[in-house]
Design an enzyme around this catalytic site. Structure first.
Site, PDB file in Angstrom:
ATOM      1  N   GLU A 190       1.673   6.685  -6.979  1.00  0.00           N
ATOM      2  CA  GLU A 190       0.654   7.688  -7.303  1.00  0.00           C
ATOM      3  C   GLU A 190       1.195   9.108  -7.122  1.00  0.00           C
ATOM      4  OE1 GLU A 190      -2.704   6.830  -4.895  1.00  0.00           O
ATOM      5  OE2 GLU A 190      -3.452   5.226  -6.190  1.00  0.00           O
ATOM      6  N   GLU A 206       0.831  -1.204   0.000  1.00  0.00           N
ATOM      7  CA  GLU A 206       0.000   0.000   0.000  1.00  0.00           C
ATOM      8  C   GLU A 206       0.866   1.255   0.000  1.00  0.00           C
ATOM      9  OE1 GLU A 206      -3.008   2.314  -0.486  1.00  0.00           O
ATOM     10  OE2 GLU A 206      -3.392   0.159  -0.253  1.00  0.00           O
TER      11      GLU A 206
END
Length: 235
Positions: free
Chosen positions: A71, A64
């Site tokens: 991103e 994660e």
């Protein structure tokens, strides 16, 4: 030298906290990790099983954080749509999905038999209780949700607000199935359906994670209390 080492730790912890504050999925992973570790302690899993469980948990958290990093880097390079940017984000998200599926399989293998053995006696006893206990449990959960919703201004009784009524009823029904079902696979499917209901409430933007989590807790706890109370009344 020591100051540089301490600064490195501070930067690393700052990165973890930033990911926790800004990423809803990271908060979900942390919550599930805490629940999994607590279940491991309560069900007295072995040292090897706990090690495998912890590795699976940290694998998901690591994936994660990598996804969040990808991103951020893509958004820093370009704010415009680009096929390669989309591909990079999709691959990073896919890595998180693979890690999560791995953790789910690990948890299933470690916990399933222990939960079945732990609850087999009480399940056999509860099956002899009157069938209306399930209906009564759903009614109690519904009334509790309405009472709690009446105390806050966000949302309506049927949409939005704290807690998620749909999730509460879904998890209440799942808990009832867990008590009365004779097939472990049925209980597993009941859990999956309840989780899908919770996920749909978040994905549609109707409820936040905390609203869904509270709904699930209310549904499970009140149903367990109803069945435990019934065992005392009909014993």
């Amino acid at each position: 030298m020591l100051k540089r080492i301490l600064n490195s730790f501070n930067y690393a912890i700052s990165g973890i906290m930033h990911c926790f504050r800004t990423q809803r999925n990271m908060r979900i992973h942390f919550t599930m990790a805490i629940i999994a570790v607590m279940m491991g302690v309560l069900l007295n899993i072995t040292k090897s099983e706990m090690l495998i469980l912890v590795l699976a948990i940290f694998f998901v958290l690591f994936a994660e954080m990598v996804n969040t990093t990808v991103e951020a880097l893509v958004d820093m390079v370009t704010k415009e749509y680009h096929p390669l940017a989309k591909t990079a984000k999709n691959i990073a998200a896919g890595a998180v999905l693979i890690a999560s599926l791995c953790a789910l399989i690990v948890g299933y293998i470690i916990f399933f038999d222990k939960i079945i053995r732990f609850s087999s006696f009480s399940l056999n006893y509860v099956r002899s209780l009157p069938i209306y206990v399930t209906l009564a449990s759903l009614v109690v959960v519904f009334l509790a949700v309405v009472m709690i919703k009446s105390g806050n201004s966000r949302g309506t009784y049927l949409r939005g607000g704290l807690p998620s009524g749909h999730t509460a009823l879904a998890f209440a029904l799942f808990t009832s199935v867990a008590f009365v079902s004779k097939e472990p696979i049925t209980t597993t499917f009941g859990a999956i359906m309840a989780l899908l209901v919770a996920e749909s409430r978040m994905e549609s933007g109707i409820h936040s994670f905390m609203e869904v989590l509270l709904g699930a807790i209310i549904g499970v706890l009140l149903t367990v209390v109803m069945y435990q109370a019934s065992t005392l009344l009909f014993a």
